[in-house]
Design an enzyme around this catalytic site. Structure first.
Site, PDB file in Angstrom:
ATOM      1  N   ASP A  47      -2.097  -9.366 -11.682  1.00  0.00           N
ATOM      2  CA  ASP A  47      -3.499  -9.775 -11.626  1.00  0.00           C
ATOM      3  C   ASP A  47      -4.479  -8.647 -11.893  1.00  0.00           C
ATOM      4  O   ASP A  47      -5.674  -8.892 -12.030  1.00  0.00           O
ATOM      5  CB  ASP A  47      -3.797 -10.378 -10.248  1.00  0.00           C
ATOM      6  CG  ASP A  47      -3.094 -11.702 -10.056  1.00  0.00           C
ATOM      7  OD1 ASP A  47      -3.135 -12.510 -10.996  1.00  0.00           O
ATOM      8  OD2 ASP A  47      -2.494 -11.918  -8.991  1.00  0.00           O
TER       9      ASP A  47
ATOM     10  N   HIS B  55       2.623  -5.815  -3.997  1.00  0.00           N
ATOM     11  CA  HIS B  55       3.337  -7.067  -4.211  1.00  0.00           C
ATOM     12  C   HIS B  55       4.451  -7.182  -3.190  1.00  0.00           C
ATOM     13  O   HIS B  55       5.044  -6.174  -2.811  1.00  0.00           O
ATOM     14  CB  HIS B  55       3.947  -7.092  -5.632  1.00  0.00           C
ATOM     15  CG  HIS B  55       4.315  -8.459  -6.094  1.00  0.00           C
ATOM     16  ND1 HIS B  55       5.516  -9.048  -5.770  1.00  0.00           N
ATOM     17  CD2 HIS B  55       3.635  -9.360  -6.854  1.00  0.00           C
ATOM     18  CE1 HIS B  55       5.554 -10.251  -6.314  1.00  0.00           C
ATOM     19  NE2 HIS B  55       4.432 -10.471  -6.972  1.00  0.00           N
TER      20      HIS B  55
ATOM     21  N   HIS C 179      -2.244 -16.456  -3.822  1.00  0.00           N
ATOM     22  CA  HIS C 179      -1.268 -16.686  -4.895  1.00  0.00           C
ATOM     23  C   HIS C 179      -1.957 -16.549  -6.250  1.00  0.00           C
ATOM     24  O   HIS C 179      -1.999 -15.460  -6.818  1.00  0.00           O
ATOM     25  CB  HIS C 179      -0.641 -18.061  -4.672  1.00  0.00           C
ATOM     26  CG  HIS C 179       0.544 -18.373  -5.523  1.00  0.00           C
ATOM     27  ND1 HIS C 179       1.102 -17.478  -6.384  1.00  0.00           N
ATOM     28  CD2 HIS C 179       1.280 -19.509  -5.643  1.00  0.00           C
ATOM     29  CE1 HIS C 179       2.136 -18.047  -6.989  1.00  0.00           C
ATOM     30  NE2 HIS C 179       2.262 -19.282  -6.561  1.00  0.00           N
TER      31      HIS C 179
HETATM   32  N1  CMC Z   1      -4.545  -2.400  -0.751  1.00  0.00           N
HETATM   33  C1  CMC Z   1      -4.417  -1.529   0.273  1.00  0.00           C
HETATM   34  N2  CMC Z   1      -3.337  -1.477   1.078  1.00  0.00           N
HETATM   35  C2  CMC Z   1      -2.358  -2.345   0.830  1.00  0.00           C
HETATM   36  C3  CMC Z   1      -2.426  -3.284  -0.219  1.00  0.00           C
HETATM   37  C4  CMC Z   1      -3.569  -3.276  -1.035  1.00  0.00           C
HETATM   38  N3  CMC Z   1      -3.698  -4.129  -2.045  1.00  0.00           N
HETATM   39  N4  CMC Z   1      -1.297  -4.021  -0.232  1.00  0.00           N
HETATM   40  C5  CMC Z   1      -0.551  -3.589   0.779  1.00  0.00           C
HETATM   41  N5  CMC Z   1      -1.187  -2.576   1.413  1.00  0.00           N
HETATM   42  C6  CMC Z   1      -0.679  -1.774   2.533  1.00  0.00           C
HETATM   43  C7  CMC Z   1      -0.780  -2.550   3.834  1.00  0.00           C
HETATM   44  O1  CMC Z   1      -2.011  -2.293   4.479  1.00  0.00           O
HETATM   45  C8  CMC Z   1       0.404  -2.008   4.595  1.00  0.00           C
HETATM   46  O2  CMC Z   1       0.052  -0.728   5.052  1.00  0.00           O
HETATM   47  P1  CMC Z   1       0.551  -0.231   6.527  1.00  0.00           P
HETATM   48  O3  CMC Z   1       2.041  -0.151   6.407  1.00  0.00           O
HETATM   49  O4  CMC Z   1      -0.144   1.069   6.734  1.00  0.00           O
HETATM   50  O5  CMC Z   1       0.105  -1.314   7.479  1.00  0.00           O
HETATM   51  C9  CMC Z   1       1.457  -1.803   3.512  1.00  0.00           C
HETATM   52  O6  CMC Z   1       0.707  -1.573   2.314  1.00  0.00           O
HETATM   53  C10 CMC Z   1       2.393  -3.010   3.328  1.00  0.00           C
HETATM   54  O7  CMC Z   1       1.586  -4.161   3.076  1.00  0.00           O
HETATM   55  P2  CMC Z   1       1.976  -5.655   3.466  1.00  0.00           P
HETATM   56  O8  CMC Z   1       0.709  -6.406   3.768  1.00  0.00           O
HETATM   57  O9  CMC Z   1       3.054  -5.670   4.484  1.00  0.00           O
HETATM   58  O10 CMC Z   1       2.601  -6.178   2.119  1.00  0.00           O
HETATM   59  P3  CMC Z   1       2.921  -7.712   1.778  1.00  0.00           P
HETATM   60  O11 CMC Z   1       4.174  -7.701   1.004  1.00  0.00           O
HETATM   61  O12 CMC Z   1       2.847  -8.587   2.959  1.00  0.00           O
HETATM   62  O13 CMC Z   1       1.669  -8.097   0.848  1.00  0.00           O
HETATM   63  C11 CMC Z   1       0.348  -8.577  -1.021  1.00  0.00           C
HETATM   64  C12 CMC Z   1       1.758  -8.272  -0.514  1.00  0.00           C
HETATM   65  C13 CMC Z   1       0.402  -8.905  -2.522  1.00  0.00           C
HETATM   66  C14 CMC Z   1      -0.224  -9.822  -0.300  1.00  0.00           C
HETATM   67  C15 CMC Z   1      -0.558  -7.360  -0.755  1.00  0.00           C
HETATM   68  O14 CMC Z   1      -0.052  -6.220  -1.433  1.00  0.00           O
HETATM   69  C16 CMC Z   1      -2.007  -7.602  -1.138  1.00  0.00           C
HETATM   70  O15 CMC Z   1      -2.780  -8.146  -0.335  1.00  0.00           O
HETATM   71  N6  CMC Z   1      -2.420  -7.230  -2.382  1.00  0.00           N
HETATM   72  C17 CMC Z   1      -3.740  -7.504  -2.852  1.00  0.00           C
HETATM   73  C18 CMC Z   1      -3.829  -8.944  -3.329  1.00  0.00           C
HETATM   74  C19 CMC Z   1      -3.132  -9.146  -4.651  1.00  0.00           C
HETATM   75  O16 CMC Z   1      -3.288  -8.368  -5.577  1.00  0.00           O
HETATM   76  N7  CMC Z   1      -2.363 -10.257  -4.756  1.00  0.00           N
HETATM   77  C20 CMC Z   1      -1.664 -10.598  -5.998  1.00  0.00           C
HETATM   78  C21 CMC Z   1      -0.190 -10.644  -5.840  1.00  0.00           C
HETATM   79  S1  CMC Z   1       0.631 -10.818  -7.409  1.00  0.00           S
HETATM   80  C22 CMC Z   1       0.284 -12.468  -7.913  1.00  0.00           C
HETATM   81  C23 CMC Z   1       1.317 -13.476  -7.525  1.00  0.00           C
HETATM   82  O17 CMC Z   1       2.525 -13.217  -7.745  1.00  0.00           O
HETATM   83  O18 CMC Z   1       0.912 -14.557  -7.043  1.00  0.00           O
END
Ligand code: CMC
Length: 433
Positions: A367, A311, A272
């Site tokens: 971020d 996101h 988060h």
């Molecule tokens: N780098 C590489 N691949 C990614 C990333 C990333 N940062 N984010 C998502 N993906 C890929 C993921 O591997 C998946 O690929 P595939 O379909 O081939 O398996 C696809 O994109 C969908 O990802 P997901 O994990 O289902 O997406 P989610 O909605 O569960 O995750 C997230 C959202 C923010 C946790 C994720 O994008 C992430 O880990 N980002 C990096 C951490 C980050 O920057 N977090 C800050 C969020 S904004 C602050 C806040 O509001 O608190």
């Protein structure tokens, strides 16, 4: 009936019994409780919906913040984040979140006065902070001291009294920067600096962080404005993890300091409020612009994630990231460039041209650039979530106020699907294998 004459209902057929149920649709949703009538046997509990992590469950109706993730839209009370970041002050936005409307001049003056009046904390808090280890994480200190405020303001437990709630709102918005700065000064072994109520909200925070031996700290207007804008960008984000914690804990009718401590604890987590720190660490790990393609290959092989990208809600450029990117250059003109910015910009450019990120709709989030600014201001990485918490406080309080005045809300109490043992008999320890 909808405008075109179609029925605003959903018909569900239970194939176990062949029975059909007509469920009303309101605001594009059905009520989970309407599923309860669906059962095979009369004495059954009835159907529930299963939604771990609330990915498709609205826990509340709200009038505070609107997000359209597909189109990269974020609005507080109808005003776009870019408009507010450009034109408003953080306390004006705090008033907006709390009251639903922008303040007029006298409303704002009164609001600012009420916040400024409450910036001091009880002297016992200083001793309290002194008791933490020299290297205590400032977010741990903030979470504990916010919780401790409830012991200083026992009146805060009267949560059904609107005037009491308002007073606690002033106190919370006012005291968060003081607690945050004390946590930072403790970590650095520096004397605590009392609030300076001649300064603006952000200016006073800077004074409490950075004042040394000078009689009066004079904040740089550029940095003061940048910090104020960063607070605006973080002020609310509808039902995120920490807002949900605030609401869930607040629904027990506990005082708002205890509920805010829960929200801070939620924000502390790396999924988060901790991602901005991870971005800075990642940029250091990459090391140079030349090594970006190599790092992106690792990301594409699934070995690491590109921090600050992607996101759950935004499937487009996070509108907050756009503002922060611009802000970064204004800050660098003042304090000197953080060399990480060139790497970040190049990383963004290469990633956005790459089909891996395009096809998954992964764009920079809030971020991606914020940590680079905080670092340029001389703040250590573990202060990053603390700054996030200061900005988010008016949002948490607005969510809490909306919860307490919503007649449909009761204590938050999810259901579960029990998959454990049926009843069994206690076995004395000597008879166990
Ligand atoms: N780098 C590489 N691949 C990614 C990333 C990333 N940062 N984010 C998502 N993906 C890929 C993921 O591997 C998946 O690929 P595939 O379909 O081939 O398996 C696809 O994109 C969908 O990802 P997901 O994990 O289902 O997406 P989610 O909605 O569960 O995750 C997230 C959202 C923010 C946790 C994720 O994008 C992430 O880990 N980002 C990096 C951490 C980050 O920057 N977090 C800050 C969020 S904004 C602050 C806040 O509001 O608190």
């Amino acid at each position: 009936m909808s405008k075109d004459g179609s029925k605003e209902t959903l018909t569900v057929t239970d194939n176990r019994t062949g029975k059909a149920y007509e469920l009303p649709i309101t605001n594009g949703t059905i009520r989970a409780m309407d599923l309860r009538q669906i059962k095979v046997e009369e004495n059954e509990f009835g159907m529930m919906s299963y939604d771990p992590a609330f990915t498709n469950t609205a826990s509340t109706k709200s009038k505070i913040t609107y997000i359209d993730g597909a189109n990269g839209v974020l609005r507080y009370r109808g005003y776009t984040i870019a408009d507010l970041a450009e034109n408003a002050s953080f306390l004006e936005v705090s008033y907006l979140l709390a009251n639903g409307e922008l303040p007029n001049r006298s409303n704002l003056d009164e609001f600012v006065h009420n916040i400024t009046y409450h910036t001091l904390v009880h002297e016992n808090i200083r001793q309290f902070i002194d008791a933490f280890r020299y290297d205590a994480h400032p977010m741990g200190i903030l979470t504990s001291t916010v919780a401790a405020l409830s012991t200083f303001y026992p009146d805060a437990k009267h949560v059904s009294d609107p005037e009491t709630r308002r007073l606690q709102m002033y106190r919370l918005i006012a005291k968060m920067p003081t607690l945050a700065a004390y946590a930072y000064r403790h970590r650095r072994g520096l004397p605590y600096v009392y609030p300076d109520n001649d300064l603006s909200y952000a200016g006073n925070f800077m004074s409490m962080l950075f004042k040394m031996t000078e009689v009066k700290y004079r904040p740089s207007p550029v940095i003061e404005k940048a910090l104020d804008t960063l607070f605006i960008l973080h002020a609310d984000h509808e039902q995120n993890c920490s807002a949900n914690a605030m609401r869930s804990v607040g629904s027990s009718q506990v005082d708002p300091y205890s509920a805010t401590a829960a929200a801070c604890a939620a924000l502390y987590g790396p999924l988060h409020g901790g991602a901005n720190e991870a971005v800075v660490r990642m940029l250091h790990e990459i090391g140079s612009v030349a090594k970006i393609p190599e790092y992106l290959e690792k990301v594409k092989r699934g070995e690491v994630r590109l921090m600050g990208f992607g996101h759950r809600v935004y499937k487009n450029y996070d509108p907050r990231a756009k503002v922060i990117k611009k802000l970064a250059y204004q800050v660098f003109d003042e304090v000197g460039k953080n060399p990480l910015i060139d790497m970040a910009v190049e990383l963004e450019r290469i990633a956005l041209e790459d089909d891996y990120f395009g096809s998954r709709r992964l764009y920079p989030n809030v971020d991606f650039y914020s940590g680079i600014i905080y670092q340029a201001l001389g703040l250590p990485v573990d202060m990053f979530p603390v700054l996030f918490a200061i900005g988010r406080t008016p949002g948490w309080i607005a969510q809490w106020e909306e919860l307490l005045t919503d007649e449909e809300q009761r204590i938050a109490r999810p259901r579960q699907i029990y998959l454990g043992y049926d009843e069994r008999k206690y076995v004395p320890i000597m008879q166990r294998g």
